[in-house]
Structures are given as C-alpha cells and as structure tokens.
Write a protein that holds these residues in place. Sequence first.
Motif, PDB file in Angstrom:
ATOM      1  N   LEU A  60      62.121 -34.791 162.119  1.00  0.00           N
ATOM      2  CA  LEU A  60      62.474 -33.356 162.093  1.00  0.00           C
ATOM      3  C   LEU A  60      63.699 -32.764 161.930  1.00  0.00           C
ATOM      4  CD1 LEU A  60      60.585 -30.757 162.359  1.00  0.00           C
ATOM      5  CD2 LEU A  60      61.163 -30.636 164.701  1.00  0.00           C
ATOM      6  N   ARG A  61      64.722 -33.649 162.187  1.00  0.00           N
ATOM      7  CA  ARG A  61      66.077 -33.110 162.434  1.00  0.00           C
ATOM      8  C   ARG A  61      66.998 -33.920 161.064  1.00  0.00           C
ATOM      9  NH1 ARG A  61      64.621 -32.574 167.491  1.00  0.00           N
ATOM     10  NH2 ARG A  61      64.059 -34.743 167.809  1.00  0.00           N
ATOM     11  N   LEU A  62      66.064 -34.303 160.257  1.00  0.00           N
ATOM     12  CA  LEU A  62      66.754 -34.946 158.968  1.00  0.00           C
ATOM     13  C   LEU A  62      67.361 -33.798 158.170  1.00  0.00           C
ATOM     14  CD1 LEU A  62      67.378 -37.367 157.043  1.00  0.00           C
ATOM     15  CD2 LEU A  62      65.255 -37.280 156.128  1.00  0.00           C
ATOM     16  N   ASN A  63      66.679 -32.756 157.755  1.00  0.00           N
ATOM     17  CA  ASN A  63      67.306 -31.757 157.134  1.00  0.00           C
ATOM     18  C   ASN A  63      66.712 -30.433 157.360  1.00  0.00           C
ATOM     19  OD1 ASN A  63      65.047 -31.507 155.044  1.00  0.00           O
ATOM     20  ND2 ASN A  63      65.832 -33.535 154.485  1.00  0.00           N
ATOM     21  N   GLU A  64      66.857 -29.269 156.752  1.00  0.00           N
ATOM     22  CA  GLU A  64      66.148 -28.183 156.642  1.00  0.00           C
ATOM     23  C   GLU A  64      65.794 -27.930 155.534  1.00  0.00           C
ATOM     24  OE1 GLU A  64      64.481 -24.728 158.271  1.00  0.00           O
ATOM     25  OE2 GLU A  64      65.751 -26.171 159.373  1.00  0.00           O
ATOM     26  N   PRO A  65      64.488 -27.963 155.053  1.00  0.00           N
ATOM     27  CA  PRO A  65      64.071 -27.657 153.551  1.00  0.00           C
ATOM     28  C   PRO A  65      64.179 -26.249 153.118  1.00  0.00           C
ATOM     29  CG  PRO A  65      62.251 -28.602 155.097  1.00  0.00           C
ATOM     30  CD  PRO A  65      63.214 -28.178 155.972  1.00  0.00           C
ATOM     31  N   ARG A  66      64.626 -26.389 151.840  1.00  0.00           N
ATOM     32  CA  ARG A  66      64.887 -25.084 151.056  1.00  0.00           C
ATOM     33  C   ARG A  66      63.857 -24.250 150.545  1.00  0.00           C
ATOM     34  NH1 ARG A  66      67.876 -28.049 146.253  1.00  0.00           N
ATOM     35  NH2 ARG A  66      68.205 -29.451 147.890  1.00  0.00           N
ATOM     36  N   TYR A  67      63.785 -23.246 150.132  1.00  0.00           N
ATOM     37  CA  TYR A  67      62.699 -22.473 149.731  1.00  0.00           C
ATOM     38  C   TYR A  67      62.691 -22.435 148.456  1.00  0.00           C
ATOM     39  CZ  TYR A  67      62.202 -19.930 154.486  1.00  0.00           C
ATOM     40  OH  TYR A  67      61.869 -19.791 155.513  1.00  0.00           O
ATOM     41  N   ALA A  68      61.291 -22.657 147.689  1.00  0.00           N
ATOM     42  CA  ALA A  68      61.227 -22.701 146.351  1.00  0.00           C
ATOM     43  C   ALA A  68      61.675 -21.681 145.627  1.00  0.00           C
ATOM     44  CB  ALA A  68      59.887 -23.232 145.846  1.00  0.00           C
ATOM     45  N   SER A  69      62.648 -21.287 144.861  1.00  0.00           N
ATOM     46  CA  SER A  69      62.859 -20.083 143.924  1.00  0.00           C
ATOM     47  C   SER A  69      61.605 -19.798 143.137  1.00  0.00           C
ATOM     48  CB  SER A  69      64.311 -20.130 143.307  1.00  0.00           C
ATOM     49  OG  SER A  69      64.470 -21.038 142.399  1.00  0.00           O
ATOM     50  N   LEU A  70      61.571 -18.475 142.456  1.00  0.00           N
ATOM     51  CA  LEU A  70      60.824 -17.954 141.609  1.00  0.00           C
ATOM     52  C   LEU A  70      60.984 -18.887 140.264  1.00  0.00           C
ATOM     53  CD1 LEU A  70      58.172 -16.367 140.762  1.00  0.00           C
ATOM     54  CD2 LEU A  70      59.839 -14.687 140.099  1.00  0.00           C
ATOM     55  N   PRO A  71      62.268 -19.077 139.826  1.00  0.00           N
ATOM     56  CA  PRO A  71      62.344 -19.552 138.468  1.00  0.00           C
ATOM     57  C   PRO A  71      62.068 -21.319 138.573  1.00  0.00           C
ATOM     58  CG  PRO A  71      64.416 -18.251 139.031  1.00  0.00           C
ATOM     59  CD  PRO A  71      63.494 -18.246 139.935  1.00  0.00           C
ATOM     60  N   ASN A  72      62.134 -21.970 139.778  1.00  0.00           N
ATOM     61  CA  ASN A  72      61.878 -23.127 139.806  1.00  0.00           C
ATOM     62  C   ASN A  72      60.341 -23.459 140.065  1.00  0.00           C
ATOM     63  OD1 ASN A  72      64.477 -24.256 139.747  1.00  0.00           O
ATOM     64  ND2 ASN A  72      64.620 -24.216 141.872  1.00  0.00           N
ATOM     65  N   ILE A  73      59.492 -22.362 140.632  1.00  0.00           N
ATOM     66  CA  ILE A  73      58.238 -22.410 140.680  1.00  0.00           C
ATOM     67  C   ILE A  73      57.661 -22.375 139.364  1.00  0.00           C
ATOM     68  CG2 ILE A  73      56.260 -21.209 141.361  1.00  0.00           C
ATOM     69  CD1 ILE A  73      57.804 -20.141 144.011  1.00  0.00           C
ATOM     70  N   MET A  74      58.363 -21.543 138.483  1.00  0.00           N
ATOM     71  CA  MET A  74      57.758 -21.591 137.065  1.00  0.00           C
ATOM     72  C   MET A  74      57.936 -22.586 136.174  1.00  0.00           C
ATOM     73  SD  MET A  74      56.288 -18.656 137.137  1.00  0.00           S
ATOM     74  CE  MET A  74      55.756 -18.174 135.400  1.00  0.00           C
ATOM     75  N   LYS A  75      59.036 -23.102 136.561  1.00  0.00           N
ATOM     76  CA  LYS A  75      59.448 -24.469 135.685  1.00  0.00           C
ATOM     77  C   LYS A  75      58.425 -25.631 136.310  1.00  0.00           C
ATOM     78  CE  LYS A  75      64.518 -23.652 135.460  1.00  0.00           C
ATOM     79  NZ  LYS A  75      65.874 -24.017 135.785  1.00  0.00           N
ATOM     80  N   ALA A  76      58.046 -25.644 137.595  1.00  0.00           N
ATOM     81  CA  ALA A  76      57.139 -26.611 138.017  1.00  0.00           C
ATOM     82  C   ALA A  76      55.844 -26.816 137.227  1.00  0.00           C
ATOM     83  CB  ALA A  76      56.907 -26.288 139.479  1.00  0.00           C
ATOM     84  N   LYS A  77      55.362 -25.597 136.794  1.00  0.00           N
ATOM     85  CA  LYS A  77      54.164 -25.386 136.303  1.00  0.00           C
ATOM     86  C   LYS A  77      54.249 -26.538 134.898  1.00  0.00           C
ATOM     87  CE  LYS A  77      52.844 -20.941 137.770  1.00  0.00           C
ATOM     88  NZ  LYS A  77      52.610 -19.700 137.415  1.00  0.00           N
TER      89      LYS A  77
END
Length: 249
Positions: free
Chosen positions: A178-195
């Motif tokens: 759990l303490r390895l890191n704090e995950p980031r939030y996916a930004s809208l541009p990255n969500i679109m790129k993921a497609k």
Amino acid sequence: MKVLVPVKRVVDANVKVRVKADNTSVDTANLKMALNPFCEIAVEEAVRLKEAGSATEVVVVSIGNKAVQEQLRTALALGADRAIHIDTEEELAPVSIAKLLKAVQEKEQAQLVLFGKQSIDGDNNQTGQMFAALTDMPQATFASAIKVEGNSIQVAREIDGGMQTLSLPLPAVVTADLRLNEPRYASLPNIMKAKRKPLDVLTVADLGVTLKAHQTVVKVTPPAERKAGIMVASVAELVEKLKNEAKVI
C-alpha cells in the motif's frame, strides 16, 4: 527494461457486496467495478520507472471476460503502453492464473513483473509468489520502495521487525504494498489516448496452457451481523462484564 503488470477487475472498494440467494457466489450484477487498488499501485510504480528512464515499456495483462478491457483501458490511461487480455469466462484459482501469466511472460520476456500484493476480493496474496515459483524468478513481496540499479533491483519491504532491503538480479518479481506510492488520476486527454493504444486479445488455447479445477466453492455466506454495543456506568462494571460475560479476563 520492459515491465509486465498483471491487473485484476474487482468490485469497487466503496461498494457493499451482496451474496446471491443460492449462496453460490457474490452478486456483481449492476455493481460498480474497478481496477484492484494494489494493481493500480503496481501500474503507477511501473509508469514512474518509465518516467525516470529505468523502464522502456509498460505492458498490462488481465484475465477474464470482455468486461476486463474496461480496467485495461484504465491502466492504459494511467500510462501503460499496451495491454493483453486473456479471454475466459472461468473463475480461476491463483495457481491457474499464475500458469497463464507464465505463458505471457515467456512471450514478453519482461525484466520486471510487478504485481499488486493481493486482490481485495479474494485476498489470497498467492498469485505473485506462485508465478515466481513457476518461472524460477527471484521475488520480493510487500514492496514499499523500488530502485533499479543496472541489472539488479533494490526493494525495501515491511516486515514484523521493521524494514528489510533486498537486492535482486533481473528479471525479477515484485509485489506492491500500500505504501509504495499514491496512484495518479487519469486525465481526460490520457483517457482518450488510451482508446487508441494496442490491446491484444488471447485465449487460453492461444497460450498453450491446460488448466484444471483446483478448488470447489462449497458455499458463500455474508459475515454475521455485529450485535449492538452497550454503555457501562463505571470501570468496575466494565471489568465485571469482561470477566463474567465476555470471559476475556
């Protein structure tokens, strides 16, 4: 360095699960599903290794029906480069999952395989260790810090007595705590790129793995309802109840 990150689709941690009326399994109909939190931490760490120049490619893999592609796209939006979906309708035991992941690793030849330490549904905490045993790769579990140094990796892990630091030759297996890191939030541009990022679909037969049933679910029941507590008027009354009713002292 290529990093392979197995991820799992689970019921969202904020959702209260229900057991089916026939007590065969948990009812997931119409429930919000999510990327397993520990898997999300593993993806985040892999992306950070790439951003730091230690890794060149991050590949995520998941096993399940077509619905798991939603979580694979989430991982791609978080920064993974491509995804692999092993398509199956079966509910698999950890050892079967480890065998399928071993077949993927034989194709991918990743230098680091980064698991979440466990899933929040089964809580087995077994797949990473079984995978390491099947592939004969060195392993470090419950990682709270990771540092790549040339052809080896240093992993700080929490143990009962404090912190332990291990140095492993690559390729290696690490499970994220759990303490390895704090995950980031996916930004809208990255969500679109993921497609548009690559997502390959394989079957169990494509991987040449023969699976068999290793366990049978006899019954699934919800935990017993907790009884309401009571207020006591004094320390003496508390001690009396602990001694004569609870019988813990």
